[in-house]
Design a protein around this motif. Sequence first.
Motif, PDB file in Angstrom:
ATOM      1  N   UNK A   1      43.532 -37.732 -72.244  1.00  0.00           N
ATOM      2  CA  UNK A   1      43.129 -37.833 -70.847  1.00  0.00           C
ATOM      3  C   UNK A   1      44.063 -36.952 -70.027  1.00  0.00           C
ATOM      4  N   UNK A   2      43.486 -35.980 -69.338  1.00  0.00           N
ATOM      5  CA  UNK A   2      44.254 -35.112 -68.456  1.00  0.00           C
ATOM      6  C   UNK A   2      44.228 -35.731 -67.059  1.00  0.00           C
ATOM      7  N   UNK A   3      45.390 -36.092 -66.569  1.00  0.00           N
ATOM      8  CA  UNK A   3      45.505 -36.708 -65.247  1.00  0.00           C
ATOM      9  C   UNK A   3      46.298 -35.791 -64.336  1.00  0.00           C
ATOM     10  N   UNK A   4      45.651 -35.323 -63.283  1.00  0.00           N
ATOM     11  CA  UNK A   4      46.275 -34.469 -62.271  1.00  0.00           C
ATOM     12  C   UNK A   4      46.237 -35.257 -60.969  1.00  0.00           C
ATOM     13  N   UNK A   5      47.409 -35.707 -60.498  1.00  0.00           N
ATOM     14  CA  UNK A   5      47.429 -36.635 -59.372  1.00  0.00           C
ATOM     15  C   UNK A   5      48.747 -36.519 -58.616  1.00  0.00           C
ATOM     16  N   UNK A   6      48.708 -36.882 -57.350  1.00  0.00           N
ATOM     17  CA  UNK A   6      49.922 -36.850 -56.541  1.00  0.00           C
ATOM     18  C   UNK A   6      49.834 -37.830 -55.399  1.00  0.00           C
ATOM     19  N   UNK A   7      50.935 -38.494 -55.108  1.00  0.00           N
ATOM     20  CA  UNK A   7      51.024 -39.377 -53.956  1.00  0.00           C
ATOM     21  C   UNK A   7      51.447 -38.566 -52.739  1.00  0.00           C
TER      22      UNK A   7
END
Length: 521
Positions: free
Chosen positions: A326-332
Amino acid sequence: MTNESETQAPQSMASRGSNRSAQPYCANFRDFIGDGWGPRPQGPTEALDSAPYAALRRAAIGASFPGERLVIPAGPLKVRSNDCDYLFRPHSAFAHMTGTGTNFEPDAVLVLHPLTDASSKVAQGEATHEAVLYFRPRASRSSEEFYANARYGELWVGARPSLEEIQTLTGITCAHIDTLPDALAKDAGPGGVNLRVVLEADDAVTSLVDSTRSQAGLSSGSEAQASDEALMEALSELRLTKDPWEVQQMQNAVDATRAGFDDLIRSIPRAQGHWRGERVLEGAFGAKAREEGNGVGYETIAAAGNHANTLHWINNNGPVRSGDLVLVDAGVEVDSLYTADITRTIPVDGHFTEPQARVYQAVLDACEASLAAANKPGAKFRDLHAAAMVVLADRLEKWGLLPDGVSAEETLKPEGQFHRRWMVHGTSHHLGIDVHDCAQARRDMYMDAELEPGMCFTIEPGLYFREDDLKVPEEFRGMGVRIEDDCIVRPDGSVERLSESIPRTIDDVEAWITSLIQSDN
């Protein structure tokens, strides 16, 4: 006999949104609701931590345009559906110049008014402009707006701040938005004051500026576009280097993002049992982003299996299966509006298969090569991408993916580029108050520039092998890997990862997943 409906005037389309509600308007109600309220809580007594840094930014942008009036809108509320608005986020240039962060303030406008004798002030290093922040302060409780205005009324959306409160917080002189037209027109004209505006921020403010310019005999419309774009360019380029306060905001965003990834990993078992498991992962991260910050800095990518090969996969509506990556590209995005931008590629079962590990290690090695290139004296921004490509081209040659007779060295030439079939995007971009920050900067200030202290950027190589790609071995098909870290150039010129604490090696990622999932069982 004529009935009542036949005698009523036709209802305008603009007024029909009120058909669903019945608000009281009688005099007795207005008197009653406006009376009997206690004193408001004490307002702020100290300035925001960001205030002195924002003042320096305003001084820097003012010095670039002496004698000109600079108009930087926060932007309006944007309709989500019918009469429901999106959560407000001010324009990035406005937030950067004011330091106000989250949720301030729809329709506000920052204006830098030129001081007299600006040229000599530039030479002497003195302030060239007076900043004034125009916005709609809260209405009194006896006003109709207080209870009847669903977009601005205090009973509907909460109390807006007073002029005095925002002046205390920002150190900026504040004025009512109703005074903006006269303030823009003051001394405007040939031989007087010219106006520049951030075009994309607020159409209504742009129209007001354009009308003011036209009435004053100044260039307007398309004739003024180059002038306005020069302001946008300067505002964007000012963000290429971050001050110490901004660097801390970036670290805060990265730390919150780590917490979001932790929760996402904990949700993997539930995701595997859900028909839209990708959305379970997205939701876990998004919940932490709202708890710890303003929300996500951009739409989360939670791409399982072959979905990882769609670079901007944000539908997140697929299953999460055993054996997948699973490729997760995320930012808060924290409350100051600065955002992290992190990608990790996670094995659903907690362990990489041998083919997965081979591809993952190639991408990780490209990350390390890019960081090493950034730490060389005189490194340019473009060098980060070039170093990553050397590694990936070499692996693709070793795996036999390049055309017959084409070496890694040959594919790296401008007339080659065969390796880019499996990574069409760039390796890096600036990061800050926008996830793709400084987008209006000139090429020689961005791609061709040497790295300088305060620059914050990503390193994010990847390899993407679509399941229908017959040019790759079957064991690689349907696999997409990206690793992305957020980096900062320190005052001594060294480049470090702000995201060093987020596991990235094969062993560390596997241990990370195992520890988080086992601790919940």
